[in-house]
Design a protein around this motif. Sequence first.
Motif, PDB file in Angstrom:
ATOM      1  N   ARG A  15      44.005  55.562  36.280  1.00  0.00           N
ATOM      2  CA  ARG A  15      45.199  55.097  37.017  1.00  0.00           C
ATOM      3  C   ARG A  15      46.164  56.262  37.247  1.00  0.00           C
ATOM      4  O   ARG A  15      46.746  56.408  38.298  1.00  0.00           O
ATOM      5  CB  ARG A  15      45.920  53.989  36.234  1.00  0.00           C
ATOM      6  CG  ARG A  15      45.162  52.689  36.283  1.00  0.00           C
ATOM      7  CD  ARG A  15      45.985  51.439  36.267  1.00  0.00           C
ATOM      8  NE  ARG A  15      47.228  51.413  35.572  1.00  0.00           N
ATOM      9  CZ  ARG A  15      47.386  51.090  34.293  1.00  0.00           C
ATOM     10  NH1 ARG A  15      46.355  50.753  33.556  1.00  0.00           N
ATOM     11  NH2 ARG A  15      48.580  51.080  33.746  1.00  0.00           N
ATOM     12  N   HIS A  54      51.802  39.156  29.906  1.00  0.00           N
ATOM     13  CA  HIS A  54      51.156  39.949  30.965  1.00  0.00           C
ATOM     14  C   HIS A  54      50.785  41.341  30.514  1.00  0.00           C
ATOM     15  O   HIS A  54      49.987  42.011  31.156  1.00  0.00           O
ATOM     16  CB  HIS A  54      52.085  40.043  32.175  1.00  0.00           C
ATOM     17  CG  HIS A  54      52.200  38.736  32.905  1.00  0.00           C
ATOM     18  ND1 HIS A  54      51.242  38.299  33.767  1.00  0.00           N
ATOM     19  CD2 HIS A  54      53.144  37.772  32.860  1.00  0.00           C
ATOM     20  CE1 HIS A  54      51.591  37.111  34.254  1.00  0.00           C
ATOM     21  NE2 HIS A  54      52.749  36.765  33.710  1.00  0.00           N
ATOM     22  N   THR A 109      43.636  53.880  31.745  1.00  0.00           N
ATOM     23  CA  THR A 109      44.944  54.555  31.953  1.00  0.00           C
ATOM     24  C   THR A 109      44.768  55.918  32.635  1.00  0.00           C
ATOM     25  O   THR A 109      45.520  56.276  33.539  1.00  0.00           O
ATOM     26  CB  THR A 109      45.634  54.781  30.604  1.00  0.00           C
ATOM     27  OG1 THR A 109      45.397  53.654  29.766  1.00  0.00           O
ATOM     28  CG2 THR A 109      47.121  54.993  30.784  1.00  0.00           C
ATOM     29  N   TYR A 163      46.724  41.743  28.600  1.00  0.00           N
ATOM     30  CA  TYR A 163      45.370  41.800  29.154  1.00  0.00           C
ATOM     31  C   TYR A 163      45.009  43.247  29.452  1.00  0.00           C
ATOM     32  O   TYR A 163      45.871  44.104  29.647  1.00  0.00           O
ATOM     33  CB  TYR A 163      45.220  40.904  30.392  1.00  0.00           C
ATOM     34  CG  TYR A 163      45.929  41.436  31.626  1.00  0.00           C
ATOM     35  CD1 TYR A 163      47.222  41.021  31.930  1.00  0.00           C
ATOM     36  CD2 TYR A 163      45.312  42.334  32.486  1.00  0.00           C
ATOM     37  CE1 TYR A 163      47.861  41.491  33.053  1.00  0.00           C
ATOM     38  CE2 TYR A 163      45.954  42.817  33.597  1.00  0.00           C
ATOM     39  CZ  TYR A 163      47.237  42.387  33.876  1.00  0.00           C
ATOM     40  OH  TYR A 163      47.873  42.851  34.979  1.00  0.00           O
ATOM     41  N   ARG A 164      43.706  43.495  29.517  1.00  0.00           N
ATOM     42  CA  ARG A 164      43.249  44.837  29.847  1.00  0.00           C
ATOM     43  C   ARG A 164      42.955  44.920  31.335  1.00  0.00           C
ATOM     44  O   ARG A 164      42.360  44.041  31.905  1.00  0.00           O
ATOM     45  CB  ARG A 164      41.941  45.146  29.103  1.00  0.00           C
ATOM     46  CG  ARG A 164      42.158  45.448  27.647  1.00  0.00           C
ATOM     47  CD  ARG A 164      40.781  45.502  26.944  1.00  0.00           C
ATOM     48  NE  ARG A 164      40.971  45.676  25.525  1.00  0.00           N
ATOM     49  CZ  ARG A 164      41.191  46.856  24.942  1.00  0.00           C
ATOM     50  NH1 ARG A 164      41.219  47.963  25.668  1.00  0.00           N
ATOM     51  NH2 ARG A 164      41.365  46.916  23.644  1.00  0.00           N
ATOM     52  N   SER A 165      43.411  45.999  31.971  1.00  0.00           N
ATOM     53  CA  SER A 165      43.151  46.126  33.408  1.00  0.00           C
ATOM     54  C   SER A 165      41.736  46.648  33.618  1.00  0.00           C
ATOM     55  O   SER A 165      41.104  47.167  32.703  1.00  0.00           O
ATOM     56  CB  SER A 165      44.162  47.070  34.045  1.00  0.00           C
ATOM     57  OG  SER A 165      43.739  48.390  33.867  1.00  0.00           O
TER      58      SER A 165
END
Lengths: 192, 377
Positions: free
Chosen positions: A16, A4, A13, A7-9
Amino acid sequence: MSNHFSYRSALSTSIRGILARTVKKSKPKSEIPGSQNANITDTRYQIIKRILYETPKTELPKMTEQDLERHETIDRAWKLFLRNQQEERENELAAKYRKLNEANLELEKLGPRLFNSAQIGNKIMMFPRQMKIPTETPPLNGWNYDYKPLSSDPTKNSKPLPSDPIKDSEPLPSNPIKDSEPLPSDPNKVSS
Amino acid sequence: MLLQPAKRAIPATVRIIQFRTLPNFFINFRTLKIDESMTKPLAEEVIQSNDLVTEKEIGVKKYKTIPLGINPAYDEAIKYILQDKANKYQQIKQIDEQINNFSEERNDEIIKELDVLQKRKYLLQVQAEVNDPEVRWNFKNDIVDMSKPVYRHLKEKHWKSGPLPKLMERITQMYVVPDVFPDLEPTMCLEFKFDDEFVEPGCFQRPIRTINPPTIVMNSFHVETRLYTLIMVDPDMPDIENKSFQMQWHWLITNIPISATKIDISGGNEILKYVPPHPPKGTKYHRYTLGAFEQSNGKIEMSKMDLKMNVREFVNQHNLILRGATFFREVWDKDVSSIYKNQLGIHEPIYGKPPKIDHYLDETGKKRPSKFIETLE
């Protein structure tokens, strides 16, 4: 299977971080200490406030001039007593130091070996024989209220010290404190 | 910041004493266990002792001893204090014997040892009496016998804690120290009275009040009599030639014998008669400074005084040591004009600022056209 964390969101960063900071996370009111809606079962702040603000002021008693004079005289006498005690102690210590100094000077004249060994002193930690060792229960014979310290008069012959239980194998007398005269050093105190 | 003149000046010693007892009261009381007998004056007390009703002789108050047998703590306290007093007097006797045993010669060593013994004796004399309630009552009510070391000690201690810091504060704030004296470390309490009222240092005075010389009180703390010089000086007189200020002498008395028991200024040689303060119109307030100097060279023989001399020069010439100082302030009043006319007999100067030259106007007062205005420096 799939990691988990790999993966790239959709959001980067930095974005976020900005979002997290803009959303103010406030504690629910019941968690803020001291507030009125605080946890009712935790009354510490209420108790403190009550003690600080709601206890009645102790009124100082009214003194006449004569009362005040009496009070001052008593106060001065007490302080004088303490001062005299302190001075006695200081003089004793000063006398002891002087005698110690003189003894050392005399010893120096006698020769180097004794003098040097006296100056070095004991590197081995030793405890005085009469020192109180912590025990689990109080002593059987209780506290000696009639204890008097050894007088400084050297001509008066001192009573022999109580037998060292470690050295001698004889059992101690039944009531060493009540039967004999006061001990030369105080068994109730940690001797300095 | 102007200090208000003391309207109804209570003697500084008494006023401050009234506050000295209060802090003691609040600090120590919490540790004291209060007995019922101490809170209410018992009815028996009033009947037993006719002391609560203070029988004052006309004008003279006397200490009434508190009766024993009422408060056991007090009885014990008195007993202990008297016992300690006896011990101290015993020690004083021993020191006296030691002093007598010293040989007659006086070399440096012996002087040092004697000095040490004298100091110890003084300390013991103070300690013996300072706890006595009668002595403390006497001091509180200003009944002081300066020949006894206790009272000298108590007075000096009180002066150093209250009036002295105030005096030093005002002297430094008003720059008396660098202007008049180079340095000031007072060992004597110099006080002055106008119209029988003590004046706080630095207060403003009305010129009419100061036409006659003040009553000076020199409270020293040494037993032996020494010779002192008193001066009064005004450092704020304008000096037009130098565009500065000059010092003016108002009063000079030398060879005043002073000791702890003799506090007035009689017995001195008045070299300069008292000149009443006369601050001229147009000047700011003047600081009239009084100084008490100890004469280290014994008696001073002088018949006349050079009025142009500075205070510092005068002090150096005669080897004087500054022991006490104080000052008051004054400002021009209508009465100053009458002082100039009657007491001094000189023309009253009126000072003002020099007229301002406006470079933008010509001689007739009309505006000067700009093309003719020279560049101003």
